[in-house]
Design a protein around this motif. Structure first.
Motif, mmCIF file in Angstrom:
data_model
loop_
_atom_site.group_PDB
_atom_site.id
_atom_site.type_symbol
_atom_site.label_atom_id
_atom_site.label_comp_id
_atom_site.label_asym_id
_atom_site.label_seq_id
_atom_site.Cartn_x
_atom_site.Cartn_y
_atom_site.Cartn_z
ATOM 1 N N ASP A 1 0.389 -8.257 -5.479
ATOM 2 C CA ASP A 1 1.206 -7.189 -4.888
ATOM 3 C C ASP A 1 0.844 -5.836 -5.488
ATOM 4 O OD1 ASP A 1 2.561 -8.934 -3.227
ATOM 5 O OD2 ASP A 1 4.422 -8.931 -4.378
ATOM 6 N N TYR A 2 0.694 -5.808 -6.809
ATOM 7 C CA TYR A 2 0.344 -4.556 -7.499
ATOM 8 C C TYR A 2 -1.005 -4.039 -7.011
ATOM 9 C CZ TYR A 2 -1.085 -1.450 -11.313
ATOM 10 O OH TYR A 2 -1.535 -0.372 -12.045
ATOM 11 N N LEU A 3 -1.998 -4.927 -6.918
ATOM 12 C CA LEU A 3 -3.319 -4.492 -6.481
ATOM 13 C C LEU A 3 -3.270 -3.969 -5.051
ATOM 14 C CD1 LEU A 3 -6.308 -4.400 -7.472
ATOM 15 C CD2 LEU A 3 -6.644 -6.536 -6.180
ATOM 16 N N ALA A 4 -2.475 -4.615 -4.190
ATOM 17 C CA ALA A 4 -2.359 -4.169 -2.801
ATOM 18 C C ALA A 4 -1.902 -2.718 -2.727
ATOM 19 C CB ALA A 4 -1.385 -5.073 -2.048
ATOM 20 N N VAL A 5 -0.914 -2.374 -3.516
ATOM 21 C CA VAL A 5 -0.373 -1.016 -3.494
ATOM 22 C C VAL A 5 -1.336 -0.029 -4.151
ATOM 23 C CG1 VAL A 5 1.469 0.457 -4.407
ATOM 24 C CG2 VAL A 5 2.030 -1.730 -3.320
ATOM 25 N N THR A 6 -1.907 -0.407 -5.289
ATOM 26 C CA THR A 6 -2.757 0.556 -5.991
ATOM 27 C C THR A 6 -4.047 0.835 -5.220
ATOM 28 O OG1 THR A 6 -3.677 -1.233 -7.365
ATOM 29 C CG2 THR A 6 -1.833 0.019 -8.267
ATOM 30 N N VAL A 7 -4.615 -0.178 -4.589
ATOM 31 C CA VAL A 7 -5.834 0.042 -3.818
ATOM 32 C C VAL A 7 -5.568 0.953 -2.630
ATOM 33 C CG1 VAL A 7 -7.503 -1.068 -2.266
ATOM 34 C CG2 VAL A 7 -7.047 -2.049 -4.521
ATOM 35 N N THR A 8 -4.489 0.692 -1.894
ATOM 36 C CA THR A 8 -4.233 1.505 -0.705
ATOM 37 C C THR A 8 -3.832 2.926 -1.071
ATOM 38 O OG1 THR A 8 -1.974 0.591 -0.540
ATOM 39 C CG2 THR A 8 -3.701 -0.471 0.762
ATOM 40 N N SER A 9 -3.125 3.101 -2.171
ATOM 41 C CA SER A 9 -2.805 4.460 -2.614
ATOM 42 C C SER A 9 -4.058 5.191 -3.087
ATOM 43 C CB SER A 9 -1.756 4.430 -3.731
ATOM 44 O OG SER A 9 -0.491 4.080 -3.234
ATOM 45 N N TRP A 10 -4.939 4.493 -3.768
ATOM 46 C CA TRP A 10 -6.208 5.087 -4.213
ATOM 47 C C TRP A 10 -7.053 5.503 -3.018
ATOM 48 C CZ3 TRP A 10 -11.106 2.645 -3.480
ATOM 49 C CH2 TRP A 10 -12.193 3.271 -4.123
ATOM 50 N N ALA A 11 -7.082 4.671 -1.992
ATOM 51 C CA ALA A 11 -7.931 4.942 -0.839
ATOM 52 C C ALA A 11 -7.378 6.038 0.061
ATOM 53 C CB ALA A 11 -8.126 3.663 -0.024
ATOM 54 N N ASN A 12 -6.047 6.135 0.172
ATOM 55 C CA ASN A 12 -5.433 7.010 1.177
ATOM 56 C C ASN A 12 -4.567 8.117 0.600
ATOM 57 O OD1 ASN A 12 -6.342 5.214 3.341
ATOM 58 N ND2 ASN A 12 -4.772 3.817 2.579
ATOM 59 N N GLY A 13 -4.324 8.104 -0.713
ATOM 60 C CA GLY A 13 -3.321 8.979 -1.296
ATOM 61 C C GLY A 13 -1.968 8.280 -1.263
ATOM 62 N N ARG A 14 -1.129 8.602 -2.199
ATOM 63 C CA ARG A 14 0.185 7.959 -2.261
ATOM 64 C C ARG A 14 0.997 8.320 -1.023
ATOM 65 N NH1 ARG A 14 2.027 8.104 -8.670
ATOM 66 N NH2 ARG A 14 0.158 7.034 -9.439
ATOM 67 N N PRO A 15 1.660 7.330 -0.427
ATOM 68 C CA PRO A 15 2.393 7.600 0.823
ATOM 69 C C PRO A 15 3.547 8.562 0.599
ATOM 70 C CG PRO A 15 2.937 5.421 -0.032
ATOM 71 C CD PRO A 15 1.799 5.924 -0.863
ATOM 72 N N THR A 16 3.783 9.382 1.590
ATOM 73 C CA THR A 16 4.887 10.340 1.528
ATOM 74 C C THR A 16 5.993 9.996 2.514
ATOM 75 O OG1 THR A 16 3.775 11.779 3.131
ATOM 76 C CG2 THR A 16 3.360 12.207 0.791
ATOM 77 N N ALA A 17 5.700 9.106 3.480
ATOM 78 C CA ALA A 17 6.665 8.810 4.537
ATOM 79 C C ALA A 17 7.285 7.423 4.404
ATOM 80 C CB ALA A 17 5.987 8.925 5.901
#
Length: 339
Positions: free
Chosen positions: A211-227
């Motif tokens: 779960d942690y890797l799923a969030v960190t990879v997608t935030s790294w790739a796209n920027g931390r979500p704002t919505a």
């Protein structure tokens, strides 16, 4: 068997990819394709989106992104340095020039493109932390990713065959990058510690790290979500089974403590461990936190306990970054009741 949700299935044999080269490329070959980055709920901040039986309806249009698929091997299919995609649903994607058709979610090929892109992206994230250069490689092997026709809402990693299977119940699991990367997280741990996750506590650590890797990879790739909440895992996939109003498979910021909140189910108990990882990241930032968290896993045993794994993680923090990082890491595990 490591699963996104606690369901069991037997995967059928996948259809082979045709191996006729369609373009001249080596292991650095690239092509453009269309994906969600990472999923429509997170991108658009719209919790009212639904599966609508795989329909490609107008509200989803702003969520599609054109990306570059990298590391292709020139075989003509979605096969590369880190992943080969095989599909039981729809014809295999064929690379015919520098760009793929702009597949959308109503085409089975969309999930194939998603799977290839996000497994490769997850490996690039690990390399960005220094694994394979400054630090020893992590999971730099070619795995198989299978898009399965099974109708249950489930995906899993099978360590005996070193492959990932993505199911198609509800929102197809291959449409949510965080489901794909979650399953890749199990492959990462198995690559570091073969057979990892043989007990309830080690299994919970496995679900938590994924779960942690799923969030960190997608935030790294796209920027931390704002919505949408960053700590929410698999926002899009969860619209099929989460009552809302915010749709999450699980969260990284639940206030669970050990042993008070242990229930004997790996996904639920994993939220104790994942909260500790989340707090380490909040204290040290993504790069230091994720590096020490992944590095520590080399010292885990297949049946590691929460306490032993926490001690190994604190030791990795001390070794890599010194006393301040070690203290922040220890404090996160103390807060969860693990140390």
């Amino acid at each position: 068997m490591r699963m996104t949700r606690a369901l069991a299935l037997v995967a059928a044999a996948a259809l082979p990819l045709v191996a006729t080269p369609a373009f001249a490329a080596d292991s650095g070959g690239t092509v453009t394709g269309t994906v969600f980055a990472p999923n429509p709920v997170q991108q658009l901040g719209d919790q009212s989106l639904t599966d609508a039986k795989d329909a490609d309806y107008p509200a989803l249009a702003p969520a599609y992104r054109t990306v570059t698929l990298t590391d292709l091997d020139g075989s003509g299919g979605l096969s590369g340095r880190y992943v080969t995609v095989k599909s039981e649903t729809g014809a295999p994607v064929r690379v015919t020039g520098g760009a793929l058709p702009a597949y959308h979610r109503d085409a089975d090929q969309f999930e194939q493109v998603m799977g290839y892109h996000w497994v490769t992206k997850a490996q690039h994230y690990l390399q960005s932390l220094g694994f394979g250069s400054k630090l020893r490689p992590v999971n730099q092997r070619r795995i198989e990713l299978r898009i399965n026709q099974y109708g249950g809402d489930n995906s899993f990693f099978r360590e005996n065959k070193r492959d990932i299977t993505l199911g198609k119940g509800g929102v197809d699991d291959g449409e949510d990058a965080e489901v794909i990367v979650h399953e890749y997280g199990h492959s990462v741990q198995d690559g570091q510690v073969p057979g990892f996750g043989t007990t309830l506590e080690s299994g919970a650590i496995g679900e938590a790290f994924s779960d942690y890797l799923a969030v960190t990879v997608t935030s790294w790739a796209n920027g931390r979500p704002t919505a949408a909440p960053e700590a929410c895992v698999a926002d899009w996939d969860a619209v099929s089974y989460s009552p809302g109003p915010v749709h999450c498979l699980r969260r990284l910021d639940e206030d669970k403590r050990y042993p008070r909140d242990v229930v004997g189910e790996v996904h639920a108990d994993g939220e104790i461990w994942s909260r500790a990882l989340w707090d380490i990241r909040r204290s040290l930032g993504d790069t230091q936190a994720s590096t020490l968290i992944v590095e520590a896993q080399f010292a885990f045993a297949p049946d590691t306990t929460f306490r032993a794994a926490a001690q190994a993680t604190v030791a990795a923090a001390q070794r890599l970054y010194g006393a301040r990082a070690a203290e922040a890491t220890r404090a996160a595990f103390v807060e969860r009741g693990i140390l």
